[in-house]
Scaffold this motif. Structure first.
Motif, PDB file in Angstrom:
ATOM      1  N   CYS A 117       0.814  -1.220   0.000  1.00 54.90           N
ATOM      2  CA  CYS A 117       0.000   0.000   0.000  1.00 54.90           C
ATOM      3  C   CYS A 117       0.845   1.266   0.000  1.00 54.90           C
ATOM      4  N   TYR A 124       2.315   2.907   2.485  1.00 50.90           N
ATOM      5  CA  TYR A 124       2.165   3.859   3.586  1.00 50.90           C
ATOM      6  C   TYR A 124       3.500   4.142   4.263  1.00 50.90           C
ATOM      7  N   TYR A 145      -7.470  -6.790  -0.969  1.00 47.05           N
ATOM      8  CA  TYR A 145      -6.538  -5.731  -1.399  1.00 47.05           C
ATOM      9  C   TYR A 145      -7.058  -4.982  -2.630  1.00 47.05           C
ATOM     10  N   GLY A 162      -5.101  -2.444  -4.717  1.00 47.72           N
ATOM     11  CA  GLY A 162      -4.790  -1.205  -4.023  1.00 47.72           C
ATOM     12  C   GLY A 162      -6.010  -0.457  -3.526  1.00 47.72           C
ATOM     13  N   CYS A 193      -6.619  -0.712   0.189  1.00 50.49           N
ATOM     14  CA  CYS A 193      -5.683  -0.114   1.134  1.00 50.49           C
ATOM     15  C   CYS A 193      -6.426   0.867   2.046  1.00 50.49           C
ATOM     16  N   THR A 210      -2.721  -2.585   5.133  1.00 49.81           N
ATOM     17  CA  THR A 210      -1.574  -1.807   4.673  1.00 49.81           C
ATOM     18  C   THR A 210      -0.686  -2.577   3.691  1.00 49.81           C
ATOM     19  N   ASP A 211      -1.049  -3.832   3.417  1.00 48.29           N
ATOM     20  CA  ASP A 211      -0.163  -4.654   2.589  1.00 48.29           C
ATOM     21  C   ASP A 211      -0.969  -5.738   1.888  1.00 48.29           C
ATOM     22  N   GLY A 246      -0.645   0.556  -4.955  1.00 49.44           N
ATOM     23  CA  GLY A 246      -1.160   0.647  -3.589  1.00 49.44           C
ATOM     24  C   GLY A 246      -2.122   1.804  -3.411  1.00 49.44           C
ATOM     25  N   ALA A 247      -1.838   2.645  -2.445  1.00 48.21           N
ATOM     26  CA  ALA A 247      -2.685   3.793  -2.143  1.00 48.21           C
ATOM     27  C   ALA A 247      -2.250   5.049  -2.879  1.00 48.21           C
TER      28      ALA A 247
END
Length: 263
Positions: free
Chosen positions: A44, A46, A66, A69, A72, A96-97, A197-198
Motif C-alpha cells: 500500500c 504507507y 486488497y 490497491g 488499502c 496496509t499490505d 497501492g494507495a
C-alpha cells in the motif's frame, strides 16, 4: 476529461467485482508478522506511517480484499475462534499490505494478533506461539473521529510534470476508485490513475492551487466527494495537506445471502 457517465461506469464495474456483501462474516485463518516493519513497507506504500494507524493494528490481506490497491486503508474486525484464549470482540485492523500466502486471508502485526487474546492471563503469549489461528473477520467502518481526509504529496512529485499523492485517514467503509484534479476555480478536470497501492499519480499537473474530486464506492453505492481547495500553489513533495472533507459513507447492506452479525 472524464464524463459523469464514465464515472458511473467506473463505479458499476468496481461494485460488480466485489463480494455481494462488503460486511459478510468470513471464516479463515490468520498469522502474524513478528516485525511491524514488514507491513509498514508493504504494497500500500504507507511506509513508516503505517504503524501509526490504529495503534499499529495493521494487516496484509489477500488479493480479493486488497483489490489492486483499492482495499488499502480498509478496516476489518478480526477475532480468533478459540474462546479459551480470545475475546469475543477481537480487534480492528487496517489493511496496509498485500498477502500472497495461501494459508491465511490476513497476516496481522504482532500487536494486533496479541490484541485478540483475553487480557491479563498470558493468553497473548500463548496465542503468538500458535503462529496461525482460526479467525472470523468482517469489514467495519474506519473511524477517525473528526479528522478530515488528508492528502500526502509523494517524494517523486516534481513540478510541473508529475504529481503523486496518497490518501490518509479515509473514514467510513468505502473505496476511492477515481480521482480528478483541476486548478481551483477551473472546470477543466483531468484524471489521475492509481500508480500502486494507495498512491495516485498524473503527468498532467495543473498550475496554481489544486482541487480534487474523489469517486467513492461502498458496496453497491457510489458518489463524488468534492474537495474544493486541497493543495496550495506552493505545494511541496513530502508534505501532508488537509483536504477539508470527510469520507464517512457506509457500504449498502445487500447481505441477504451471507452472515453479517457479529455476536
Amino acid at each position: 476529461m472524464r464524463s459523469f457517465l464514465d464515472l458511473l461506469v467506473l463505479v458499476f464495474l468496481f461494485s460488480s467485482s466485489v463480494d455481494a456483501c462488503d460486511r459478510c462474516l468470513h471464516s479463515s485463518k490468520a498469522a502474524y508478522f513478528s516485525s511491524a516493519a514488514a507491513l509498514s513497507s508493504g504494497a500500500c506504500a504507507y511506509g513508516s506511517m503505517a504503524t501509526s494507524f490504529f495503534a499499529g493494528h495493521i494487516a496484509g490481506a489477500i488479493p480479493s480484499i486488497y483489490k489492486d490497491g483499492a482495499g488499502c486503508g480498509a478496516c476489518f474486525q478480526v477475532r480468533c475462534k478459540n474462546p479459551k484464549l480470545c475475546t469475543s470482540k477481537g480487534t480492528i485492523v487496517m489493511v496496509t499490505d498485500l498477502n500472497t500466502g495461501s494459508q491465511t486471508d490476513l497476516v496481522l502485526s504482532s500487536r494486533a494478533f496479541r490484541a485478540m487474546a483475553k487480557p491479563g492471563s498470558g493468553a497473548d503469549k500463548y496465542l503468538l506461539k500458535q503462529g496461525i489461528v482460526d479467525v472470523e473477520y468482517q469489514r467495519v467502518p474506519c473511524n477517525y473521529g473528526k479528522r478530515n481526509l488528508h492528502v500526502r504529496v509523494e517524494e517523486a512529485s516534481k513540478k510541473p510534470n508529475y504529481l503523486a499523492i496518497k490518501l490518509l485517514y479515509q473514514g467510513g467503509q468505502t473505496e476511492v476508485v477515481g480521482i480528478d484534479i483541476a486548478q481551483v476555480g477551473s472546470s477543466q478536470w483531468s484524471y489521475m490513475t492509481r500508480s500502486h497501492g494507495a498512491v495516485w499519480a498524473t503527468d498532467k499537473v495543473p498550475t496554481g492551487a489544486l482541487q480534487f474530486r474523489f469517486t467513492v464506492t461502498g458496496g453497491y453505492d457510489g458518489k463524488t466527494v468534492w474537495a474544493k481547495r486541497v493543495l496550495p500553489a506552493s505545494w511541496k513533495a513530502g508534505r501532508i495537506y488537509d483536504a477539508g472533507v470527510q469520507i464517512t459513507d457506509i457500504a449498502q447492506e445487500g447481505c441477504d445471502t451471507c452472515s453479517h452479525i457479529w455476536n
